[in-house]
Scaffold this motif. Structure first.
Motif, mmCIF file in Angstrom:
data_model
loop_
_atom_site.group_PDB
_atom_site.id
_atom_site.type_symbol
_atom_site.label_atom_id
_atom_site.label_comp_id
_atom_site.label_asym_id
_atom_site.label_seq_id
_atom_site.Cartn_x
_atom_site.Cartn_y
_atom_site.Cartn_z
ATOM 1 N N LEU A 55 0.828 -1.210 0.000
ATOM 2 C CA LEU A 55 0.000 0.000 0.000
ATOM 3 C C LEU A 55 0.863 1.261 0.000
ATOM 4 O O LEU A 55 0.556 2.234 -0.692
ATOM 5 C CB LEU A 55 -0.939 -0.007 1.203
ATOM 6 N N ARG A 56 1.948 1.226 0.751
ATOM 7 C CA ARG A 56 2.865 2.371 0.804
ATOM 8 C C ARG A 56 3.471 2.641 -0.566
ATOM 9 O O ARG A 56 3.574 3.795 -0.995
ATOM 10 C CB ARG A 56 3.964 2.082 1.823
ATOM 11 N N VAL A 80 -6.159 -7.748 -3.774
ATOM 12 C CA VAL A 80 -6.175 -8.307 -2.422
ATOM 13 C C VAL A 80 -7.474 -9.082 -2.268
ATOM 14 O O VAL A 80 -8.562 -8.524 -2.416
ATOM 15 C CB VAL A 80 -6.071 -7.196 -1.352
ATOM 16 N N VAL A 81 -7.339 -10.363 -1.990
ATOM 17 C CA VAL A 81 -8.494 -11.238 -1.858
ATOM 18 C C VAL A 81 -8.477 -11.832 -0.452
ATOM 19 O O VAL A 81 -7.477 -12.398 -0.017
ATOM 20 C CB VAL A 81 -8.452 -12.362 -2.924
ATOM 21 N N ARG A 96 -10.770 -3.710 -2.609
ATOM 22 C CA ARG A 96 -10.214 -2.755 -3.572
ATOM 23 C C ARG A 96 -9.309 -1.731 -2.890
ATOM 24 O O ARG A 96 -9.520 -1.374 -1.743
ATOM 25 C CB ARG A 96 -11.346 -2.051 -4.305
ATOM 26 N N VAL A 97 -8.307 -1.264 -3.648
ATOM 27 C CA VAL A 97 -7.334 -0.298 -3.151
ATOM 28 C C VAL A 97 -7.370 0.927 -4.065
ATOM 29 O O VAL A 97 -7.478 0.796 -5.285
ATOM 30 C CB VAL A 97 -5.913 -0.919 -3.158
ATOM 31 N N GLU A 102 -4.986 3.214 0.015
ATOM 32 C CA GLU A 102 -5.968 2.967 1.075
ATOM 33 C C GLU A 102 -6.997 1.966 0.564
ATOM 34 O O GLU A 102 -7.354 1.975 -0.621
ATOM 35 C CB GLU A 102 -6.689 4.267 1.465
ATOM 36 N N PHE A 103 -7.526 1.148 1.465
ATOM 37 C CA PHE A 103 -8.566 0.211 1.081
ATOM 38 C C PHE A 103 -9.889 0.945 0.906
ATOM 39 O O PHE A 103 -10.285 1.726 1.761
ATOM 40 C CB PHE A 103 -8.716 -0.907 2.121
ATOM 41 N N LYS A 104 -10.566 0.676 -0.207
ATOM 42 C CA LYS A 104 -11.899 1.220 -0.440
ATOM 43 C C LYS A 104 -12.939 0.395 0.308
ATOM 44 O O LYS A 104 -14.022 0.877 0.620
ATOM 45 C CB LYS A 104 -12.242 1.178 -1.936
#
Length: 120
Positions: A55-56, A80-81, A96-97, A102-104
């Protein structure tokens, strides 16, 4: 050859110090994007450090703030699952990202719970 490669990795964080687990994220990004991105990395992990590094790198790519030795990485290159088994069977959810890393979608209950306990 010109074919696509699939590389499967199961819990690479086992027996690896948490400080090194983020580096695994960089290793997997590099493996996925080198050679024209023809390699798909399928990694089963429970490591928050590894996920946070991915993510970073997405955030740093968006902000044009990547370290010199880090390849660009985008949400389109990450899936990402989350797999959860329960009394009614197995549930699979894609998380979702966004471009900021950030994660949606909200994490399912219990994942990374120990981090939340540390932060509260």
């Amino acid at each position: 050859g010109d074919g696509v490669e699939l590389c499967l990795v199961e819990q690479p964080e086992i027996h690896v110090h948490p400080a090194v687990q983020g580096g695994l994220g960089d290793l997997f990004i590099d493996a996925a994007v080198r050679d024209g991105g023809r390699r798909t990395m399928l990694v089963e992990t429970h490591s928050e450090h590894l996920i946070l590094r991915l993510l970073r790198r997405i955030r740093e790519t968006t902000e044009n703030d990547l370290p010199d030795d880090a390849p660009a990485f985008s949400p389109a290159q990450l899936s990402v699952v989350y797999v959860e088994s329960g009394a009614s069977g197995v549930r699979i959810r894609q998380l979702r990202v966004d471009e900021q890393g950030e994660f949606k979608d909200r994490w399912p209950k219990g994942l990374f719970a120990e981090r939340m306990e540390e932060l509260l």
